[in-house]
Design a protein around this motif. Structure first.
Motif, PDB file in Angstrom:
ATOM      1  N   ALA A   1      -2.700   2.537  10.591  1.00  0.00           N
ATOM      2  CA  ALA A   1      -1.999   1.355  10.071  1.00  0.00           C
ATOM      3  C   ALA A   1      -0.550   1.773   9.837  1.00  0.00           C
ATOM      4  N   PHE A   2       0.325   1.191  10.621  1.00  0.00           N
ATOM      5  CA  PHE A   2       1.733   1.592  10.643  1.00  0.00           C
ATOM      6  C   PHE A   2       2.522   0.480   9.941  1.00  0.00           C
ATOM      7  N   LEU A   3       3.023   0.765   8.738  1.00  0.00           N
ATOM      8  CA  LEU A   3       3.742  -0.254   7.966  1.00  0.00           C
ATOM      9  C   LEU A   3       5.237  -0.013   8.104  1.00  0.00           C
ATOM     10  N   GLN A   4       5.938  -1.007   8.650  1.00  0.00           N
ATOM     11  CA  GLN A   4       7.378  -0.841   8.877  1.00  0.00           C
ATOM     12  C   GLN A   4       8.141  -1.967   8.184  1.00  0.00           C
ATOM     13  N   SER A   5       9.373  -1.676   7.755  1.00  0.00           N
ATOM     14  CA  SER A   5      10.183  -2.717   7.102  1.00  0.00           C
ATOM     15  C   SER A   5      11.646  -2.327   7.105  1.00  0.00           C
ATOM     16  N   GLY A   6      12.490  -3.264   6.690  1.00  0.00           N
ATOM     17  CA  GLY A   6      13.859  -2.910   6.337  1.00  0.00           C
ATOM     18  C   GLY A   6      13.805  -2.005   5.103  1.00  0.00           C
ATOM     19  N   GLN A   7      14.943  -1.590   4.628  1.00  0.00           N
ATOM     20  CA  GLN A   7      14.950  -0.727   3.430  1.00  0.00           C
ATOM     21  C   GLN A   7      14.894  -1.646   2.213  1.00  0.00           C
ATOM     22  N   ASP A   8      13.684  -1.816   1.679  1.00  0.00           N
ATOM     23  CA  ASP A   8      13.425  -2.879   0.707  1.00  0.00           C
ATOM     24  C   ASP A   8      12.713  -2.312  -0.521  1.00  0.00           C
ATOM     25  N   PRO A   9      13.469  -1.924  -1.569  1.00  0.00           N
ATOM     26  CA  PRO A   9      12.817  -1.323  -2.746  1.00  0.00           C
ATOM     27  C   PRO A   9      11.808  -2.251  -3.413  1.00  0.00           C
ATOM     28  N   ARG A  10      11.960  -3.563  -3.219  1.00  0.00           N
ATOM     29  CA  ARG A  10      11.044  -4.488  -3.903  1.00  0.00           C
ATOM     30  C   ARG A  10       9.642  -4.489  -3.308  1.00  0.00           C
ATOM     31  N   GLU A  11       9.471  -3.792  -2.190  1.00  0.00           N
ATOM     32  CA  GLU A  11       8.127  -3.703  -1.604  1.00  0.00           C
ATOM     33  C   GLU A  11       7.322  -2.552  -2.236  1.00  0.00           C
ATOM     34  N   ASP A  12       8.022  -1.668  -2.980  1.00  0.00           N
ATOM     35  CA  ASP A  12       7.372  -0.413  -3.399  1.00  0.00           C
ATOM     36  C   ASP A  12       6.143  -0.644  -4.282  1.00  0.00           C
ATOM     37  N   GLU A  13       6.267  -1.620  -5.206  1.00  0.00           N
ATOM     38  CA  GLU A  13       5.168  -1.844  -6.137  1.00  0.00           C
ATOM     39  C   GLU A  13       3.895  -2.292  -5.394  1.00  0.00           C
ATOM     40  N   MET A  14       4.091  -3.194  -4.430  1.00  0.00           N
ATOM     41  CA  MET A  14       2.879  -3.665  -3.729  1.00  0.00           C
ATOM     42  C   MET A  14       2.291  -2.548  -2.853  1.00  0.00           C
ATOM     43  N   LEU A  15       3.171  -1.650  -2.359  1.00  0.00           N
ATOM     44  CA  LEU A  15       2.654  -0.547  -1.533  1.00  0.00           C
ATOM     45  C   LEU A  15       1.757   0.378  -2.354  1.00  0.00           C
ATOM     46  N   GLU A  16       2.039   0.465  -3.665  1.00  0.00           N
ATOM     47  CA  GLU A  16       1.191   1.307  -4.521  1.00  0.00           C
ATOM     48  C   GLU A  16      -0.252   0.785  -4.530  1.00  0.00           C
ATOM     49  N   GLN A  17      -0.400  -0.502  -4.326  1.00  0.00           N
ATOM     50  CA  GLN A  17      -1.772  -1.053  -4.263  1.00  0.00           C
ATOM     51  C   GLN A  17      -2.336  -0.989  -2.846  1.00  0.00           C
ATOM     52  N   ILE A  18      -1.448  -1.169  -1.870  1.00  0.00           N
ATOM     53  CA  ILE A  18      -1.910  -1.270  -0.479  1.00  0.00           C
ATOM     54  C   ILE A  18      -2.376   0.087   0.072  1.00  0.00           C
ATOM     55  N   ILE A  19      -1.615   1.148  -0.213  1.00  0.00           N
ATOM     56  CA  ILE A  19      -1.911   2.455   0.412  1.00  0.00           C
ATOM     57  C   ILE A  19      -3.345   2.918   0.093  1.00  0.00           C
ATOM     58  N   PRO A  20      -3.768   2.909  -1.199  1.00  0.00           N
ATOM     59  CA  PRO A  20      -5.153   3.365  -1.460  1.00  0.00           C
ATOM     60  C   PRO A  20      -6.197   2.475  -0.795  1.00  0.00           C
ATOM     61  N   GLU A  21      -5.894   1.171  -0.695  1.00  0.00           N
ATOM     62  CA  GLU A  21      -6.864   0.264  -0.053  1.00  0.00           C
ATOM     63  C   GLU A  21      -7.028   0.614   1.431  1.00  0.00           C
ATOM     64  N   ILE A  22      -5.925   0.952   2.084  1.00  0.00           N
ATOM     65  CA  ILE A  22      -6.024   1.309   3.521  1.00  0.00           C
ATOM     66  C   ILE A  22      -6.793   2.628   3.653  1.00  0.00           C
ATOM     67  N   LYS A  23      -6.521   3.555   2.734  1.00  0.00           N
ATOM     68  CA  LYS A  23      -7.238   4.843   2.815  1.00  0.00           C
ATOM     69  C   LYS A  23      -8.749   4.637   2.659  1.00  0.00           C
ATOM     70  N   LYS A  24      -9.132   3.676   1.785  1.00  0.00           N
ATOM     71  CA  LYS A  24     -10.576   3.403   1.610  1.00  0.00           C
ATOM     72  C   LYS A  24     -11.214   2.931   2.910  1.00  0.00           C
ATOM     73  N   LYS A  25     -10.403   2.358   3.798  1.00  0.00           N
ATOM     74  CA  LYS A  25     -10.929   1.880   5.091  1.00  0.00           C
ATOM     75  C   LYS A  25     -11.011   3.022   6.108  1.00  0.00           C
ATOM     76  N   GLY A  26     -10.648   4.227   5.690  1.00  0.00           N
ATOM     77  CA  GLY A  26     -10.763   5.400   6.560  1.00  0.00           C
ATOM     78  C   GLY A  26      -9.664   5.482   7.611  1.00  0.00           C
ATOM     79  N   MET A  27      -8.518   4.862   7.311  1.00  0.00           N
ATOM     80  CA  MET A  27      -7.441   4.848   8.313  1.00  0.00           C
ATOM     81  C   MET A  27      -6.264   5.721   7.888  1.00  0.00           C
ATOM     82  N   GLU A  28      -5.468   6.111   8.899  1.00  0.00           N
ATOM     83  CA  GLU A  28      -4.230   6.839   8.606  1.00  0.00           C
ATOM     84  C   GLU A  28      -3.163   5.838   8.169  1.00  0.00           C
ATOM     85  N   VAL A  29      -2.396   6.198   7.138  1.00  0.00           N
ATOM     86  CA  VAL A  29      -1.289   5.341   6.689  1.00  0.00           C
ATOM     87  C   VAL A  29       0.020   5.969   7.162  1.00  0.00           C
ATOM     88  N   LEU A  30       0.667   5.278   8.088  1.00  0.00           N
ATOM     89  CA  LEU A  30       1.960   5.720   8.633  1.00  0.00           C
ATOM     90  C   LEU A  30       3.028   4.750   8.136  1.00  0.00           C
TER      91      LEU A  30
END
Ligand code: SAM
Length: 330
Positions: free
Chosen positions: A103-132
């Motif tokens: 799962a390759f997550l790309q964006s502009g340089q957007d600090p306001r996305e950081d908080e939601m990424l804290e929730q998203i990253i562990p959820e993707i890991k639970k699915k057994g996928m690489e987080v790029l």
């Protein structure tokens, strides 16, 4: 004098700047020898199956003002978006259902996305996928936090090795970007980097220095992309980056960096129909499939409004045409 590489394995010890400049200009038989050598290295190092990545362009907000990119902060004509946690995780499920493990997550340089990424990253890991991740220059603590939450890898291209050229087109210091690359490596990420071919006032010397810089970074992934003139940017009237220089760069990266993951980027296909097949034939071994929903895709204006969007069908066809196989992800 042009020396054919045929019957002579490429000698990495001889890869000095003048040799790189010679190979960057390879055409005809020399170029075919260079590509053949790149494919031979890819096979010898056991990386001749193609890795698929599924990209989600999660936000087009950006703090930076890179002259080549329409997501630049000062573009008033771009409608901005940021996907929600639910939207992103449901697209991650589509990526997994397509039998893609990254799962390759790309964006502009957007600090306001950081908080939601804290929730998203562990959820993707639970699915057994690489987080790029490819989210730009962030504070070291943010990179550390994402790594602690399970992020595996990060792409931060240096774009050009010339500090003057970088400052001129990206308006921030190259040194800061390179420090970010170092921090990511120190934090244990697998790190990707790379350059753009065809920036204004870029010379063959600059491109050779790009290759030497990439080698000194010892990245896990490396890319080279032709410059695409993008509407609503200061560089919209510049010519496309040179296809052959980009393909030759990929081949040199492969020969020098051996088992690196090297994408054949969509900008190659945008520059020339069949360009991604040419990238695989020059030694690349990654294709990235776009999973951003249609409604947001046009707003993620990285290359141009009419950018080439890579579908799974296009990727599989290109891999078959190259006589390669998809790397099994799970
Ligand atoms: N914002 C993050 C960053 O700066 O690393 C990641 C997203 S950025 C849009 C991803 C990459 O797109 C950049 O590293 C740059 O190399 C590439 N890019 C953007 N516009 C381009 C253009 N017009 N031509 C070629 N490459 C471009």
């Amino acid at each position: 004098m042009v020396i054919s590489l045929k019957h002579q394995r490429f000698n990495i010890g001889k890869l000095d700047k003048s040799e790189i400049i010679r190979l960057l200009q390879a055409q005809g038989e020399l170029q075919q020898d260079l590509f053949r050598e790149a494919r031979a290295v890819r096979e010898e190092y056991g990386v001749d199956e193609v890795t698929l990545r599924g990209v989600i362009e999660i936000s087009n907000f950006c703090q930076k003002n890179c002259d080549y990119c329409a997501m630049r902060a000062s573009n008033p004509n771009l409608e901005r978006y940021r996907l929600s946690i639910e939207e992103i995780l449901s697209i991650v499920d589509q990526i997994k259902a397509a039998n893609i493990g990254i799962a390759f997550l790309q964006s502009g340089q957007d600090p306001r996305e950081d908080e939601m990424l804290e929730q998203i990253i562990p959820e993707i890991k639970k699915k057994g996928m690489e987080v790029l991740l490819c989210l730009g220059e962030k504070p070291q603590e943010t990179y550390a936090n994402f790594a602690r939450l399970g992020a595996d890898s990060y792409i931060l291209k240096f774009e050009t090795s010339s500090p003057d050229l970088y400052k001129h087109i990206a308006h921030t210091p190259l040194e800061k970007r390179l420090e970010c690359v170092k921090s990511l490596q120190n934090l244990g990420y697998r790190v990707g980097t790379g350059n753009i071919v065809g920036l204004p006032n870029q010379t063959l010397e600059h491109l050779a220095d790009d290759i030497l810089l990439a080698l000194s970074i010892k990245p896990d992934f490396v890319s080279s992309s032709p410059f695409i003139p993008n509407q609503e940017t200061p560089l919209e009237s510049l010519a496309y980056g040179n296809l052959n220089l980009t393909l030759n760069t990929l081949a040199i990266y492969r020969i020098a960096l051996k088992n690196c993951l090297i994408p054949s980027v969509s900008a190659l296909e945008k520059t020339y129909k069949g360009g991604q097949l040419m990238g695989l034939n020059a030694g690349a071994n990654v294709l990235t499939i776009n999973f951003t929903p249609d409604t947001f895709r046009n707003k993620y204006a990285i290359y141009s409004k009419q950018r080439f969007v890579v579908s799974l069908e296009h990727a599989l066809r290109t891999i078959e045409q190259a006589g390669l196989k998809v790397k099994s992800p799970f």
